[in-house]
Every structure is written in C-alpha cells, then in structure tokens.
Design a protein around this motif. Structure first.
Motif, PDB file in Angstrom:
ATOM      1  N   GLY A  87       0.858  -1.177   0.109  1.00 17.01           N
ATOM      2  CA  GLY A  87       0.032  -0.094  -0.030  1.00 17.01           C
ATOM      3  C   GLY A  87       0.974   1.468  -0.042  1.00 17.01           C
ATOM      4  N   GLY A  88       2.139   1.300   0.139  1.00 14.48           N
ATOM      5  CA  GLY A  88       2.895   2.321  -0.062  1.00 14.48           C
ATOM      6  C   GLY A  88       2.988   3.043   1.148  1.00 14.48           C
ATOM      7  N   ALA A  89       3.804   4.186   1.468  1.00 20.19           N
ATOM      8  CA  ALA A  89       4.078   4.850   2.368  1.00 20.19           C
ATOM      9  C   ALA A  89       4.276   6.351   2.142  1.00 20.19           C
ATOM     10  CB  ALA A  89       5.410   4.352   3.119  1.00 20.19           C
ATOM     11  N   GLN A  90       3.849   6.980   3.169  1.00 17.63           N
ATOM     12  CA  GLN A  90       4.122   8.349   3.224  1.00 17.63           C
ATOM     13  C   GLN A  90       5.082   8.950   4.451  1.00 17.63           C
ATOM     14  OE1 GLN A  90       0.615  11.226   2.772  1.00 17.63           O
ATOM     15  NE2 GLN A  90       1.164  11.734   4.806  1.00 17.63           N
ATOM     16  N   THR A 106      11.804   6.716  -3.068  1.00 21.88           N
ATOM     17  CA  THR A 106      11.646   5.390  -3.373  1.00 21.88           C
ATOM     18  C   THR A 106      10.254   5.030  -4.014  1.00 21.88           C
ATOM     19  OG1 THR A 106      11.488   3.027  -2.570  1.00 21.88           O
ATOM     20  CG2 THR A 106      10.485   4.715  -1.155  1.00 21.88           C
ATOM     21  N   SER A 107       9.775   4.136  -4.518  1.00 23.01           N
ATOM     22  CA  SER A 107       8.729   4.047  -5.137  1.00 23.01           C
ATOM     23  C   SER A 107       7.364   3.866  -4.344  1.00 23.01           C
ATOM     24  CB  SER A 107       8.802   2.669  -6.258  1.00 23.01           C
ATOM     25  OG  SER A 107       9.796   2.955  -7.291  1.00 23.01           O
ATOM     26  N   HIS A 108       6.345   4.157  -4.908  1.00 20.76           N
ATOM     27  CA  HIS A 108       5.006   4.092  -4.014  1.00 20.76           C
ATOM     28  C   HIS A 108       5.194   4.834  -2.681  1.00 20.76           C
ATOM     29  CE1 HIS A 108       3.695   1.186  -7.081  1.00 20.76           C
ATOM     30  NE2 HIS A 108       4.974   0.438  -6.902  1.00 20.76           N
ATOM     31  N   THR A 160       8.558   4.354  -9.581  1.00 23.65           N
ATOM     32  CA  THR A 160       7.145   4.220 -10.000  1.00 23.65           C
ATOM     33  C   THR A 160       6.070   4.792  -8.780  1.00 23.65           C
ATOM     34  OG1 THR A 160       7.546   2.446 -11.387  1.00 23.65           O
ATOM     35  CG2 THR A 160       5.171   2.920 -10.918  1.00 23.65           C
ATOM     36  N   ASP A 161       5.421   5.788  -9.392  1.00 27.06           N
ATOM     37  CA  ASP A 161       4.317   6.200  -8.257  1.00 27.06           C
ATOM     38  C   ASP A 161       4.890   6.852  -7.226  1.00 27.06           C
ATOM     39  OD1 ASP A 161       2.187   6.778  -6.966  1.00 27.06           O
ATOM     40  OD2 ASP A 161       2.068   4.639  -6.253  1.00 27.06           O
TER      41      ASP A 161
END
Length: 482
Positions: A87-90, A106-108, A160-161
């Motif tokens: 789910g990615g990170a912020q 980093t990605s996502h 990516t993303d």
C-alpha cells in the motif's frame, strides 16, 4: 389458509420498515461523512493514497534549522521503501526547519511537507551531504564544470508512483552559497538541482513553495506521466541558471497553475545537448502547460531549447501570463543541435512589459564541447501562436532562422501588441523564416505576411492522456493536531 391482511396495517408496517432503513442509511452516511472529513486530517489531492504514514521525527529528525537531518531522511525512506508492496508509505515533514543534504526517494511513496515546515538545503559541500552522481548521457558533460555533478537535494531514479507535495510547505535550496561559488569559478562539479527525477513513471510534484535553488528547480528527465501543479517558485532575478521547471526528454507531462519568478527561463523544455542528445534520441513530447504566470526580466516564460537535440514535439501552451519578462515562448537552437521543434501550439498569452513578444534564435551558440557536428541542422516547423494581447512592448518580434535551414510553417493570428513609449523602429526583425499571419498589429514582416488559415492558427481540441488523469482525495494527519 391465506388470510387477507388489512391494507392500512400493511402500509403502516412498510412505512415503519422504510423509516428504519432510512435512519440506518442516514446514520451510515453520517459515519462515512465523519470518516471522510476528519477534523485532524488534511485533504491532499494525489495520484495515489498511502496505507502507511510516518513523521521524520520518528527517525531522529530535528527541526531546529541547525541540526543536519540528512541521515534521518535517508533512514526514513530506506525503512518506508519496504512498505511499497503493502500500500505504499508517506513521510510527513511537520512544522519546523529541517536542514538536510541530498536524499533519494523510493517507489510508491509520498513526501508531504506541511505548510509550516521548511526543508533547507545544506551549505556544506562534501560527499556525505551532496554525493556525486553520473553525468546525464544526453548531455555528455556537466553544465558548470566538465566533470560530474552533485546529486539534487531531492533525487530519484527508476521509480514508479512518487508524490512530492504539501499544503504549501517550503523547500529552500539556500542557493546563494552555490551562486557565489559559480560566479567565482570555484565549482569542480555541476551544482545540484532542487528536485530531479530520472527514468521514472507516474510522478506528481505539487502544492509547494520552492525557493533559491542552487541551479534548476524541478528537473524531470527520461520520465513519463508527470504532473506538476500548484508550485510557487521564487529566485532572485539575477540568480544564475535558476530555471523553474525543465521537462527534459519526458513524455505525457502536465504543468499547470504555477507562479514563477526566476533568474532564467520560467519553464525550459529540453531533450539533450548536441551530439550527446542526438545519440540518446529521446524527445520531449506530449506536453501541456496551462495557467502559468512568469516574471523573468532576462529570460523567457517558456523556452523550447536550447538543448533540444533529441527533439521537442506536440507542446500545447495555454493561458500564459508574462510580466516584466524578456520574451514569452521562445525557440532556442543552433547549428550542431540537430533534432527538431515541431507541432507547437500556443493560445491565450497576456503580456505586460516585454522586450520581445515573439523570439526565435537559430544561433544559440552554447555547446558542450568542440566535438559537435555543425552539419547537424535542427528542423523547426509548424509553430502556432494565437490570441495574444501585449502591452508596453519594446520589440514585437525577433525571428532568426538558420541560413539554408529556415524555420517554416510559422503561424501567428489574432495578436494585438501595444508598444512602449520608446519602441524600436524595426518592430519585426525576420530572417530565414517562412509562415502565415492574420489579424496581427503591428503588421508582421514580409515572410509572415501571407494570409493564414480561416479562423486563425491551429490549436488542438483533443486532450492528451495526462490531462485525463484525475487525482484522488487522500487524507494526511495534521501534525499540529494532537
């Protein structure tokens, strides 16, 4: 046995059931409303929302403006990179002043800078704060020095993303340190940019204030599907090479709603330098620029080139405001560049206090080295400007093609230029150009006097794929609310 029921009772029962269902739905809507609009969260438009969040303070960050947070940013992003598949990170930068050297994304991943936060670029010139990175293959050499170059303050490659955003948080490159070294000729490597993203897909940079970059501010390169919006970019008008946004060998890019004050071009569209850019061969294409306001007394609002050797095509510029800016949309090229600038469409320019409204240069002599091929001639064709209002203008146009390689199919329509109190006598200076015009005041030069198309110059009415991308509404916990 079937017994008939009292229709009145049946109706009452149905009404009671309907009321219960309605109350349940209203209750659910209230819960969902509270869930979607929590008071201690900020709404953030983004290409992706993240499952995990963290603060830079969770990794030892100190926002006092003095302590170096370089390692804290690097630790935080290294840790959060492990969550990309979940789910990615912020990473949120809360209120404070966060001094740091270069760090890689980093990605996502989302970097969120709070409105009361300021990321400050380190003024310590060493490998631990500013690592050296490889030369760009489409440039061949460094721009400030022939050797390598410093990594940008915020850097990423093969991603990516990625989202870099905030509710108008600030990233300050503290560029005066670097500008002084540049003017004194003390640089052995090319100055860092503020933000550079390379070889990447699905990039968003938005809703930030960027100030005092050491050199270029925002440099997406060799990337695609890029959205840049809502940036305020500020640098002294005499600061060296502080371009605002430089889409470079990128495809499907959207730049909108930006305000830029710069010591160089507000937006510079690029695709590599001379023989290096020709060999790399990656054009910038499918670019849309909307609602840009620029102040740059010594440079252009939007420059196409001069490093355009991989080609530039299908650029759409709309609703551009230039104030006290040297020129509006300028083409810069030269012998040795090769490549092309074609299918350029400009509509709706509002200009005040300009040296030039239209400027094309075929003799922009800056070259990376002496190995360029002077026989590599650029192709400049199908350049369209329409619906222009300008006031306090010194020159209407300076259009200089290349002898033996004219700039062709230039179209200018529906233009009203008001001149300064002391305008130049020769308003249209044109050499080695060919094209059309209609409804232009003052009247254009002879090479452009041929009547243009009925209805004015072309501007595409279809949308590029990047224009159809809709941002999601994400929620960021407000670090000022406990």
């Amino acid at each position: 046995m079937y017994l008939p029921q009292d229709p009145t009772k049946t109706h009452d029962a149905a009404a009671r059931i309907s009321a219960v269902i309605l109350l349940a739905l209203l209750s659910l809507a209230t819960v969902e409303g509270k869930r979607s609009c929590p008071t201690n969260y900020l709404q953030v438009p983004a290409i992706s929302c993240r499952k995990h969040t963290a603060l830079i303070t969770d990794f030892g960050g100190v926002g006092d403006g003095v302590t170096s947070n370089t390692q804290a940013f690097r630790r935080a992003i290294e840790h959060l990179s492990s969550l990309a598949a979940d789910g990615g990170a912020q990473l949120t930068v809360p209120p404070g002043k966060w001094l740091t050297g270069s760090f890689n994304l980093t990605s996502h991943f989302t970097l969120f800078v709070h409105k009361d936060a300021k990321i400050l670029g380190s003024q310590v010139e060493n490998e631990s704060e500013w690592p050296q990175v490889a030369l760009l293959p489409s440039y061949g050499v460094g721009r400030d020095a022939p050797g390598g170059r410093y990594s940008s303050l915020i850097f990423g490659t093969n991603l990516t993303d990625v989202v870099i955003t905030g509710n108008n948080g600030t990233i300050d490159g503290q560029g005066a340190y670097w500008w002084d070294k540049f003017h004194k000729g003390e640089l052995n490597l090319t100055r860092p940019y503020l933000i550079e993203i390379m070889y990447s897909d699905q990039i968003q940079i938005s809703d930030l204030t960027l100030v005092n970059s050491p050199s270029w501010f925002v440099h997406p390169i060799y990337s695609k599907n890029v959205i840049i919006q809502g940036l305020t970019i500020l640098a002294p008008i005499d600061s060296p090479n502080t371009d605002g946004i430089d889409p470079d060998s990128c495809s499907n890019t959207r730049i909108e709603d930006c305000f830029i004050v710069s010591g160089d071009d507000c937006i510079a569209v690029k695709s590599g330098w001379d023989q290096y850019g020709i060999k790399f061969g990656m054009p910038t294409e499918d670019l849309v620029i909307k609602r840009l306001t620029c102040i740059s007394p010594d440079s252009a609002g939007v420059a196409l080139g001069s490093e355009m050797s991989g080609g530039i095509r299908n650029v759409r510029i709309e609703n551009f405001t230039g104030i006290n800016t040297q020129s509006a949309v300028r083409i810069k090229t030269a012998r040795g560049r090769g490549g092309f600038v074609k299918d350029i469409f400009v509509r709706g320019m509002y200009l005040s206090t300009m040296k030039y409204v239209f400027w094309m240069t075929g003799n922009y002599k800056s070259h990376p080295d002496d190995k360029f091929d002077p026989a590599a001639l650029p192709e400049i064709t199908n350049i369209n400007y329409r619906d222009v209002v300008a006031e306090n203008v010194t020159y209407s146009a300076r259009l200089e093609g290349i002898s033996g390689d004219p700039f062709t199919n230039i179209c200018i329509s529906n233009v009203k230029i008001g001149l300064t109190a002391t305008p130049k006598k020769l308003q249209w200076n044109c050499t080695d150009v060919e094209g059309f015009s209609s409804d232009v005041v003052p009247p254009p030069c002879a090479p452009l006097a041929k009547a243009g198309k009925s209805g004015g110059c072309d501007f595409p009415e279809d949308q590029l794929p990047i224009e159809r991308v809709q941002l999601k509404t994400c929620f960021v916990q407000n670090p000022t609310v406990v």
